[in-house]
Design a protein around this motif. Structure first.
Motif, PDB file in Angstrom:
ATOM      1  N   THR A   1       0.537  -1.156   0.078  1.00  0.00           N
ATOM      2  CA  THR A   1       0.139  -0.197  -0.132  1.00  0.00           C
ATOM      3  C   THR A   1       0.220   1.310  -0.518  1.00  0.00           C
ATOM      4  N   LEU A   2       1.586   1.316   0.756  1.00  0.00           N
ATOM      5  CA  LEU A   2       2.822   2.894   0.572  1.00  0.00           C
ATOM      6  C   LEU A   2       3.054   2.527  -0.024  1.00  0.00           C
ATOM      7  N   THR A   3       4.283   1.903  -1.041  1.00  0.00           N
ATOM      8  CA  THR A   3       5.202   2.317  -2.009  1.00  0.00           C
ATOM      9  C   THR A   3       4.369   2.080  -3.482  1.00  0.00           C
ATOM     10  N   TYR A   4       3.740   1.419  -3.642  1.00  0.00           N
ATOM     11  CA  TYR A   4       2.752   0.963  -4.979  1.00  0.00           C
ATOM     12  C   TYR A   4       1.418   1.523  -4.479  1.00  0.00           C
ATOM     13  N   LYS A   5       0.750   2.536  -3.650  1.00  0.00           N
ATOM     14  CA  LYS A   5       0.098   3.010  -3.897  1.00  0.00           C
ATOM     15  C   LYS A   5      -0.394   4.351  -3.389  1.00  0.00           C
ATOM     16  N   GLN A   6       0.173   4.894  -1.924  1.00  0.00           N
ATOM     17  CA  GLN A   6      -0.138   6.297  -1.412  1.00  0.00           C
ATOM     18  C   GLN A   6       0.884   6.860  -1.694  1.00  0.00           C
ATOM     19  N   GLN A   7       2.699   6.692  -2.394  1.00  0.00           N
ATOM     20  CA  GLN A   7       3.373   6.855  -2.371  1.00  0.00           C
ATOM     21  C   GLN A   7       4.676   6.204  -3.515  1.00  0.00           C
ATOM     22  N   PRO A   8       3.533   6.241  -4.997  1.00  0.00           N
ATOM     23  CA  PRO A   8       4.304   5.124  -5.916  1.00  0.00           C
ATOM     24  C   PRO A   8       5.274   6.408  -6.464  1.00  0.00           C
ATOM     25  N   GLY A   9       5.315   7.353  -6.067  1.00  0.00           N
ATOM     26  CA  GLY A   9       6.437   8.240  -6.622  1.00  0.00           C
ATOM     27  C   GLY A   9       7.151   8.551  -6.308  1.00  0.00           C
ATOM     28  N   VAL A  10       7.042   8.681  -4.790  1.00  0.00           N
ATOM     29  CA  VAL A  10       8.744   8.309  -3.788  1.00  0.00           C
ATOM     30  C   VAL A  10       9.284   7.145  -3.991  1.00  0.00           C
ATOM     31  N   PHE A  11       8.664   6.042  -4.889  1.00  0.00           N
ATOM     32  CA  PHE A  11       9.374   4.798  -4.561  1.00  0.00           C
ATOM     33  C   PHE A  11       9.446   4.774  -5.875  1.00  0.00           C
ATOM     34  N   ASP A  12       9.548   5.414  -6.752  1.00  0.00           N
ATOM     35  CA  ASP A  12      10.200   4.952  -8.012  1.00  0.00           C
ATOM     36  C   ASP A  12      11.340   5.312  -8.681  1.00  0.00           C
ATOM     37  N   PHE A  13      12.548   4.210  -9.202  1.00  0.00           N
ATOM     38  CA  PHE A  13      13.854   4.782  -9.679  1.00  0.00           C
ATOM     39  C   PHE A  13      13.816   4.162 -10.804  1.00  0.00           C
ATOM     40  N   GLY A  14      13.039   4.458 -11.446  1.00  0.00           N
ATOM     41  CA  GLY A  14      13.246   4.177 -13.069  1.00  0.00           C
ATOM     42  C   GLY A  14      13.563   3.432 -12.860  1.00  0.00           C
ATOM     43  N   SER A  15      14.496   3.209 -14.258  1.00  0.00           N
ATOM     44  CA  SER A  15      14.784   1.005 -14.975  1.00  0.00           C
ATOM     45  C   SER A  15      15.695   0.137 -13.891  1.00  0.00           C
ATOM     46  N   ARG A  16      15.886   0.816 -12.443  1.00  0.00           N
ATOM     47  CA  ARG A  16      16.848  -0.153 -11.443  1.00  0.00           C
ATOM     48  C   ARG A  16      16.059  -1.812 -11.184  1.00  0.00           C
ATOM     49  N   SER A  17      16.640  -2.185 -11.026  1.00  0.00           N
ATOM     50  CA  SER A  17      15.925  -4.028 -11.009  1.00  0.00           C
ATOM     51  C   SER A  17      14.962  -4.136 -10.477  1.00  0.00           C
ATOM     52  N   SER A  18      14.292  -4.458 -10.143  1.00  0.00           N
ATOM     53  CA  SER A  18      13.287  -4.833  -8.715  1.00  0.00           C
ATOM     54  C   SER A  18      13.611  -6.388  -8.356  1.00  0.00           C
ATOM     55  N   PRO A  19      14.777  -6.435  -6.738  1.00  0.00           N
ATOM     56  CA  PRO A  19      14.644  -7.499  -5.711  1.00  0.00           C
ATOM     57  C   PRO A  19      13.411  -8.080  -5.644  1.00  0.00           C
ATOM     58  N   VAL A  20      13.363  -9.125  -5.001  1.00  0.00           N
ATOM     59  CA  VAL A  20      12.360  -9.697  -4.250  1.00  0.00           C
ATOM     60  C   VAL A  20      11.931 -10.132  -3.137  1.00  0.00           C
ATOM     61  N   VAL A  21      11.881  -9.422  -2.453  1.00  0.00           N
ATOM     62  CA  VAL A  21      11.129  -9.387  -1.105  1.00  0.00           C
ATOM     63  C   VAL A  21      10.874 -10.360  -0.206  1.00  0.00           C
ATOM     64  N   LEU A  22      10.842 -11.594   0.356  1.00  0.00           N
ATOM     65  CA  LEU A  22      10.433 -12.693   0.945  1.00  0.00           C
ATOM     66  C   LEU A  22       9.591 -12.760   2.352  1.00  0.00           C
ATOM     67  N   LEU A  23       8.688 -13.007   3.095  1.00  0.00           N
ATOM     68  CA  LEU A  23       8.497 -12.525   4.244  1.00  0.00           C
ATOM     69  C   LEU A  23       7.881 -13.586   4.648  1.00  0.00           C
ATOM     70  N   LEU A  24       8.586 -13.820   5.396  1.00  0.00           N
ATOM     71  CA  LEU A  24       8.899 -15.379   6.630  1.00  0.00           C
ATOM     72  C   LEU A  24       7.794 -15.178   7.831  1.00  0.00           C
ATOM     73  N   ASP A  25       7.069 -16.167   7.912  1.00  0.00           N
ATOM     74  CA  ASP A  25       7.146 -16.371   9.917  1.00  0.00           C
ATOM     75  C   ASP A  25       7.512 -17.351  10.638  1.00  0.00           C
ATOM     76  N   ARG A  26       8.678 -16.782  11.760  1.00  0.00           N
ATOM     77  CA  ARG A  26       9.965 -17.858  11.444  1.00  0.00           C
ATOM     78  C   ARG A  26       8.679 -18.778  13.059  1.00  0.00           C
ATOM     79  N   THR A  27       7.625 -17.969  13.397  1.00  0.00           N
ATOM     80  CA  THR A  27       6.704 -19.662  14.373  1.00  0.00           C
ATOM     81  C   THR A  27       6.671 -20.548  13.965  1.00  0.00           C
ATOM     82  N   ASP A  28       6.245 -20.658  12.606  1.00  0.00           N
ATOM     83  CA  ASP A  28       5.689 -21.935  11.685  1.00  0.00           C
ATOM     84  C   ASP A  28       6.635 -22.651  11.805  1.00  0.00           C
ATOM     85  N   ASP A  29       7.794 -22.215  11.697  1.00  0.00           N
ATOM     86  CA  ASP A  29       9.609 -23.246  11.418  1.00  0.00           C
ATOM     87  C   ASP A  29      10.798 -22.952  13.021  1.00  0.00           C
TER      88      ASP A  29
END
Length: 233
Positions: free
Chosen positions: A96-124
């Motif tokens: 919501t913050l990076t793609y909807k509320q503040q898309p211009g602030v987080f727009d860095f042109g043609s820079r590659s987009s890494p993947v952020v993987l969110l895991l829950d430690r309590t499940d393992d």
């Protein structure tokens, strides 16, 4: 900030830069987001005891991770663990913050987009039990590391060593043994003590002007070594 710059004298402010300080870089591979009472993410029932809620912790993580994205100048693709409500809320907040509320602030042109993987430690809970306990993990588990500092409360510790810096950028021994196990650290600490004992004996032998000159030149290094040995022992 703009008003402060305009109000300053011509020679007052030469440059204005923005730094995103909602996260702490522990070393070249790891960072952390300071979250008060982060225990509520592991045990939501503890929220009443700590006077905080899981939603507040997630909001703080959104702030810290978004600051990291800005510092790295990347807007990542967000992936999360579907079975975890906390991971889902965090992913939704970041999106919501990076793609909807503040898309211009987080727009860095043609820079590659890494993947952020969110895991829950309590499940393992098994993976930490199957992994060797490293020196860094031992300090954090038994003493606690906050902002690269550890507070020692034992009465056996001298007052000047009650709060020590555990930062690989300024401590070569800690840097070399971040991921060493207990046995390896024990052997290395013994070698460190033996080396310091030898240097200490040499500093006590001041039989000539040359010995005195060497002592003065090496005194700062000797004091630093003494502090380092005391900290790790």
């Amino acid at each position: 900030m703009a008003l402060l710059c305009r109000s300053s004298k011509p020679t007052g402010i030469h440059c204005l830069q923005e730094f995103y300080g909602d996260f702490v870089a522990l070393d070249v591979h790891h960072f952390m987001v300071p979250v008060p009472c982060n225990e509520v993410l592991i045990n939501p029932r503890a929220a009443a005891a700590f006077g905080a809620s899981e939603f507040e912790a997630v909001d703080r993580l959104v702030q810290g991770l978004s600051a990291l994205f800005l510092a790295l100048r990347r807007r990542p693709v967000i992936r999360y663990q579907r079975t975890s409500d906390a991971a889902k809320r965090l992913a939704e907040g970041l999106y919501t913050l990076t793609y909807k509320q503040q898309p211009g602030v987080f727009d860095f042109g043609s820079r590659s987009s890494p993947v952020v993987l969110l895991l829950d430690r309590t499940d393992d809970p098994l993976t930490p039990l199957l992994t060797q306990w490293t020196y860094q993990a031992m300090i954090h588990e038994l003493i606690g590391i906050r902002d690269n500092r550890a507070v020692l409360t034992s009465s056996k510790v001298a007052e000047q060593y009650r709060e020590v810096v555990v930062d690989p950028a300024s401590d070569d021994f800690y840097k070399r043994h971040l991921y060493s196990n207990y046995g390896e650290v024990g052997l290395s600490v013994k070698e460190l003590v033996d080396k310091f004992s030898t240097a200490s004996a040499q500093h006590k032998q001041l039989n000539s002007l040359e010995d005195m000159r060497r002592f003065v030149l090496e005194h700062s290094d000797f004091s630093r070594a003494q502090s380092n040995v005391t900290k790790h022992v």
